[in-house]
Design a protein around this motif. Structure first.
Motif, PDB file in Angstrom:
ATOM      1  N   PRO A 148       0.802  -1.228   0.000  1.00 47.38           N
ATOM      2  CA  PRO A 148       0.000   0.000   0.000  1.00 47.38           C
ATOM      3  C   PRO A 148       0.836   1.280   0.000  1.00 47.38           C
ATOM      4  CG  PRO A 148      -0.928  -1.596   1.530  1.00 47.38           C
ATOM      5  CD  PRO A 148       0.400  -2.136   1.101  1.00 47.38           C
ATOM      6  N   ARG A 149       2.049   1.213   0.535  1.00 48.28           N
ATOM      7  CA  ARG A 149       2.928   2.384   0.544  1.00 48.28           C
ATOM      8  C   ARG A 149       3.732   2.492  -0.748  1.00 48.28           C
ATOM      9  NH1 ARG A 149       6.120   2.624   6.112  1.00 48.28           N
ATOM     10  NH2 ARG A 149       6.626   4.666   5.216  1.00 48.28           N
ATOM     11  N   ILE A 150       3.976   1.355  -1.376  1.00 41.47           N
ATOM     12  CA  ILE A 150       4.803   1.341  -2.582  1.00 41.47           C
ATOM     13  C   ILE A 150       4.011   1.740  -3.817  1.00 41.47           C
ATOM     14  CG2 ILE A 150       6.148  -0.158  -4.106  1.00 41.47           C
ATOM     15  CD1 ILE A 150       6.937  -1.776  -1.621  1.00 41.47           C
ATOM     16  N   ARG A 151       2.754   1.301  -3.906  1.00 43.00           N
ATOM     17  CA  ARG A 151       1.966   1.557  -5.127  1.00 43.00           C
ATOM     18  C   ARG A 151       1.937   3.036  -5.514  1.00 43.00           C
ATOM     19  NH1 ARG A 151      -1.771  -1.830  -2.556  1.00 43.00           N
ATOM     20  NH2 ARG A 151      -1.661  -3.998  -3.269  1.00 43.00           N
ATOM     21  N   PRO A 152       1.670   3.974  -4.572  1.00 42.73           N
ATOM     22  CA  PRO A 152       1.606   5.387  -4.974  1.00 42.73           C
ATOM     23  C   PRO A 152       2.952   5.955  -5.420  1.00 42.73           C
ATOM     24  CG  PRO A 152       0.489   5.035  -2.870  1.00 42.73           C
ATOM     25  CD  PRO A 152       1.258   3.794  -3.163  1.00 42.73           C
ATOM     26  N   LEU A 153       4.043   5.287  -5.073  1.00 35.87           N
ATOM     27  CA  LEU A 153       5.353   5.716  -5.564  1.00 35.87           C
ATOM     28  C   LEU A 153       5.561   5.292  -7.009  1.00 35.87           C
ATOM     29  CD1 LEU A 153       7.567   4.738  -2.475  1.00 35.87           C
ATOM     30  CD2 LEU A 153       6.779   7.030  -3.094  1.00 35.87           C
ATOM     31  N   LEU A 154       5.000   4.155  -7.373  1.00 38.71           N
ATOM     32  CA  LEU A 154       5.248   3.585  -8.692  1.00 38.71           C
ATOM     33  C   LEU A 154       4.181   3.916  -9.717  1.00 38.71           C
ATOM     34  CD1 LEU A 154       6.546   0.014  -7.735  1.00 38.71           C
ATOM     35  CD2 LEU A 154       7.861   2.085  -8.191  1.00 38.71           C
ATOM     36  N   PHE A 155       2.964   4.211  -9.264  1.00 42.64           N
ATOM     37  CA  PHE A 155       1.857   4.442 -10.184  1.00 42.64           C
ATOM     38  C   PHE A 155       1.144   5.734  -9.820  1.00 42.64           C
ATOM     39  CE2 PHE A 155       2.378  -0.184  -9.728  1.00 42.64           C
ATOM     40  CZ  PHE A 155       2.582  -0.554 -11.052  1.00 42.64           C
ATOM     41  N   GLY A 156       0.673   6.444 -10.849  1.00 41.17           N
ATOM     42  CA  GLY A 156      -0.014   7.698 -10.636  1.00 41.17           C
ATOM     43  C   GLY A 156      -1.434   7.513 -10.130  1.00 41.17           C
ATOM     44  N   PRO A 157      -2.029   8.563  -9.545  1.00 41.39           N
ATOM     45  CA  PRO A 157      -3.376   8.452  -8.970  1.00 41.39           C
ATOM     46  C   PRO A 157      -4.440   8.112 -10.000  1.00 41.39           C
ATOM     47  CG  PRO A 157      -2.610  10.732  -8.969  1.00 41.39           C
ATOM     48  CD  PRO A 157      -1.428   9.887  -9.309  1.00 41.39           C
ATOM     49  N   LEU A 160      -4.161   4.336 -10.661  1.00 41.50           N
ATOM     50  CA  LEU A 160      -4.596   3.542  -9.517  1.00 41.50           C
ATOM     51  C   LEU A 160      -6.113   3.561  -9.347  1.00 41.50           C
ATOM     52  CD1 LEU A 160      -1.865   4.510  -6.890  1.00 41.50           C
ATOM     53  CD2 LEU A 160      -2.126   2.297  -8.031  1.00 41.50           C
ATOM     54  N   ALA A 161      -6.738   4.650  -9.778  1.00 43.36           N
ATOM     55  CA  ALA A 161      -8.193   4.771  -9.641  1.00 43.36           C
ATOM     56  C   ALA A 161      -8.961   4.115 -10.778  1.00 43.36           C
ATOM     57  CB  ALA A 161      -8.575   6.247  -9.555  1.00 43.36           C
ATOM     58  N   SER A 162      -8.267   3.674 -11.820  1.00 42.34           N
ATOM     59  CA  SER A 162      -8.938   3.129 -12.995  1.00 42.34           C
ATOM     60  C   SER A 162      -9.180   1.633 -12.850  1.00 42.34           C
ATOM     61  CB  SER A 162      -8.088   3.392 -14.239  1.00 42.34           C
ATOM     62  OG  SER A 162      -8.618   2.706 -15.357  1.00 42.34           O
ATOM     63  N   PRO A 163     -10.415   1.166 -13.062  1.00 46.06           N
ATOM     64  CA  PRO A 163     -10.666  -0.281 -13.037  1.00 46.06           C
ATOM     65  C   PRO A 163      -9.848  -1.027 -14.082  1.00 46.06           C
ATOM     66  CG  PRO A 163     -12.727   0.951 -12.914  1.00 46.06           C
ATOM     67  CD  PRO A 163     -11.652   1.949 -13.219  1.00 46.06           C
ATOM     68  N   ALA A 164      -9.522  -0.359 -15.195  1.00 49.40           N
ATOM     69  CA  ALA A 164      -8.744  -1.012 -16.245  1.00 49.40           C
ATOM     70  C   ALA A 164      -7.331  -1.335 -15.808  1.00 49.40           C
ATOM     71  CB  ALA A 164      -8.712  -0.121 -17.489  1.00 49.40           C
ATOM     72  N   ARG A 166      -6.478  -2.759 -12.983  1.00 51.74           N
ATOM     73  CA  ARG A 166      -6.405  -3.866 -12.027  1.00 51.74           C
ATOM     74  C   ARG A 166      -5.600  -5.060 -12.531  1.00 51.74           C
ATOM     75  NH1 ARG A 166     -12.719  -3.455 -10.001  1.00 51.74           N
ATOM     76  NH2 ARG A 166     -12.465  -1.475  -8.860  1.00 51.74           N
ATOM     77  N   PRO A 167      -5.760  -5.496 -13.789  1.00 51.15           N
ATOM     78  CA  PRO A 167      -4.938  -6.634 -14.241  1.00 51.15           C
ATOM     79  C   PRO A 167      -3.442  -6.341 -14.199  1.00 51.15           C
ATOM     80  CG  PRO A 167      -6.801  -6.288 -15.719  1.00 51.15           C
ATOM     81  CD  PRO A 167      -6.760  -5.105 -14.812  1.00 51.15           C
ATOM     82  N   VAL A 168      -3.060  -5.106 -14.544  1.00 47.61           N
ATOM     83  CA  VAL A 168      -1.642  -4.745 -14.497  1.00 47.61           C
ATOM     84  C   VAL A 168      -1.133  -4.761 -13.063  1.00 47.61           C
ATOM     85  CG1 VAL A 168       0.032  -2.908 -14.954  1.00 47.61           C
ATOM     86  CG2 VAL A 168      -1.786  -3.381 -16.612  1.00 47.61           C
ATOM     87  N   LEU A 169      -1.896  -4.169 -12.158  1.00 51.90           N
ATOM     88  CA  LEU A 169      -1.481  -4.120 -10.761  1.00 51.90           C
ATOM     89  C   LEU A 169      -1.422  -5.513 -10.150  1.00 51.90           C
ATOM     90  CD1 LEU A 169      -3.584  -1.021  -9.650  1.00 51.90           C
ATOM     91  CD2 LEU A 169      -1.110  -1.108  -9.992  1.00 51.90           C
ATOM     92  N   THR A 170      -2.375  -6.352 -10.507  1.00 50.90           N
ATOM     93  CA  THR A 170      -2.369  -7.731 -10.003  1.00 50.90           C
ATOM     94  C   THR A 170      -1.162  -8.490 -10.518  1.00 50.90           C
ATOM     95  OG1 THR A 170      -4.791  -7.756  -9.860  1.00 50.90           O
ATOM     96  CG2 THR A 170      -3.669  -9.891  -9.927  1.00 50.90           C
ATOM     97  N   GLY A 171      -0.851  -8.311 -11.809  1.00 54.68           N
ATOM     98  CA  GLY A 171       0.310  -8.980 -12.381  1.00 54.68           C
ATOM     99  C   GLY A 171       1.606  -8.510 -11.755  1.00 54.68           C
ATOM    100  N   GLY A 241      -1.357  13.261 -16.560  1.00 50.20           N
ATOM    101  CA  GLY A 241      -2.128  12.182 -15.949  1.00 50.20           C
ATOM    102  C   GLY A 241      -1.368  10.885 -15.791  1.00 50.20           C
ATOM    103  N   CYS A 242      -0.044  10.950 -15.776  1.00 52.08           N
ATOM    104  CA  CYS A 242       0.777   9.741 -15.717  1.00 52.08           C
ATOM    105  C   CYS A 242       1.692   9.802 -14.510  1.00 52.08           C
ATOM    106  CB  CYS A 242       1.606   9.615 -17.004  1.00 52.08           C
ATOM    107  SG  CYS A 242       2.563   8.081 -17.135  1.00 52.08           S
ATOM    108  N   GLY A 243       1.914   8.660 -13.875  1.00 50.72           N
ATOM    109  CA  GLY A 243       2.829   8.562 -12.757  1.00 50.72           C
ATOM    110  C   GLY A 243       4.197   8.075 -13.194  1.00 50.72           C
ATOM    111  N   HIS A 244       4.816   7.231 -12.369  1.00 53.42           N
ATOM    112  CA  HIS A 244       6.201   6.825 -12.578  1.00 53.42           C
ATOM    113  C   HIS A 244       6.360   5.763 -13.657  1.00 53.42           C
ATOM    114  CE1 HIS A 244      10.384   6.387 -11.502  1.00 53.42           C
ATOM    115  NE2 HIS A 244      10.232   5.113 -11.167  1.00 53.42           N
ATOM    116  N   THR A 245       5.391   4.856 -13.751  1.00 56.37           N
ATOM    117  CA  THR A 245       5.555   3.673 -14.597  1.00 56.37           C
ATOM    118  C   THR A 245       4.851   3.870 -15.928  1.00 56.37           C
ATOM    119  OG1 THR A 245       5.599   2.410 -12.533  1.00 56.37           O
ATOM    120  CG2 THR A 245       5.502   1.158 -14.561  1.00 56.37           C
ATOM    121  N   SER A 246       5.399   4.741 -16.743  1.00 50.56           N
ATOM    122  CA  SER A 246       4.714   5.204 -17.952  1.00 50.56           C
ATOM    123  C   SER A 246       4.477   4.104 -18.972  1.00 50.56           C
ATOM    124  CB  SER A 246       5.508   6.339 -18.602  1.00 50.56           C
ATOM    125  OG  SER A 246       6.839   5.942 -18.866  1.00 50.56           O
TER     126      SER A 246
END
Length: 266
Positions: A148-157, A160-164, A166-171, A241-246
């Motif tokens: 939970p602390r790492i995700r916001p460092l690696l991915f933009g808000p 993270l808020a997009s249902p689409a 979820r497969p990437v985050l799960t993988g 609209g993009c975070g760290h993991t472009s």
């Protein structure tokens, strides 16, 4: 697997063997798989090679050698072992740390340099302390409680808020929790303890593309602007609209930028 500098390095090698080579260096807590969308688009025209840094992706941990200079030597060794030079280097974050060292010290092995969400300076002291502390904690508990602390460092808000997403985050989560704890700690320390290379960037002579997410927390846009100011004739793109993991958050946009950039050089 390929053995380079005494370490076993996992790599992938796809595309026409005699086409210009594009080598992809991944970010911390990922592997070469993070460039999958870009490779899928490029592999009919380019030889696409990924490598996993020591103790990450599919590469097993090594007794040592997690600093950026050693990883640069690993990248150089892989390029030489596979007979790829000169290559187009594409590096995200940690892969960008290596790419800058390759371009400034071994420019003859590169055709071009692409830097995504990376920095030329040392890690900011507060962040470095936080990263080292989390690395020590995961050595005992595993990385799962820290996600939970790492995700916001690696991915933009927005991602993270997009249902689409979820497969990437799960993988990503499925892969990162499998990493060797000792190897992961050393990889994090290698990033946290890296020296800066700002004074070397003026020696980079290959065409350079820089892109960064406007919402990147790990390496804010100011870091990319700093590199663009120091690298002769670099081009800079800010990704709204993009975070760290472009490469995973906005894969089509990164692919578009790469295709246009590489196309002008081929």
């Amino acid at each position: 697997m390929i053995t380079v500098n005494g370490a076993r390095i996992a790599c992938t090698d796809t595309g026409p063997r005699h086409a210009p080579a594009v080598v992809f260096g991944h970010g911390l807590l990922f592997g070469g798989w993070m460039f999958g969308p870009q490779i899928a688009a490029l592999r009919t025209r380019y030889r696409c090679v990924t490598l996993d840094w020591r103790g990450q992706g599919e590469s097993p941990p090594s007794p040592g050698g997690y600093d950026m200079d050693t990883l640069t030597a690993d990248a150089l060794g892989l390029i030489e072992a596979l007979g790829l030079a000169p290559v187009h280097w594409v590096g995200l974050s940690m892969g960008g740390f290596v790419g800058q060292r390759l371009a400034s010290r071994h420019g003859g092995v590169l055709r071009s340099l692409t830097l995504l969400g990376t920095s030329a300076g040392p890690e900011e002291a507060r962040k470095a302390r936080e990263y080292r502390r989390m690395a020590r904690v995961q050595r005992v508990t595993g990385v799962r409680p820290l996600l939970p602390r790492i995700r916001p460092l690696l991915f933009g808000p927005a991602f993270l808020a997009s249902p689409a997403a979820r497969p990437v985050l799960t993988g990503w989560q499925r892969r990162v929790v499998r990493l060797d704890r000792t190897g992961l700690r050393q990889a994090v320390d290698g990033v946290a303890d890296r020296p800066g290379v700002e004074t070397e960037l003026g020696r980079i002579s290959v065409p350079t593309l820089i892109a960064t997410g406007a919402d990147d927390v790990a390496t804010p846009p100011a870091e990319a602007r700093r590199i663009a100011d120091l690298v002769p004739a670099a081009e800079l793109h800010l990704l709204a609209g993009c975070g760290h993991t472009s490469t995973l958050e906005q894969p089509a946009r990164i692919t578009e930028l790469l295709e246009a950039f590489l196309g002008r050089l081929t």
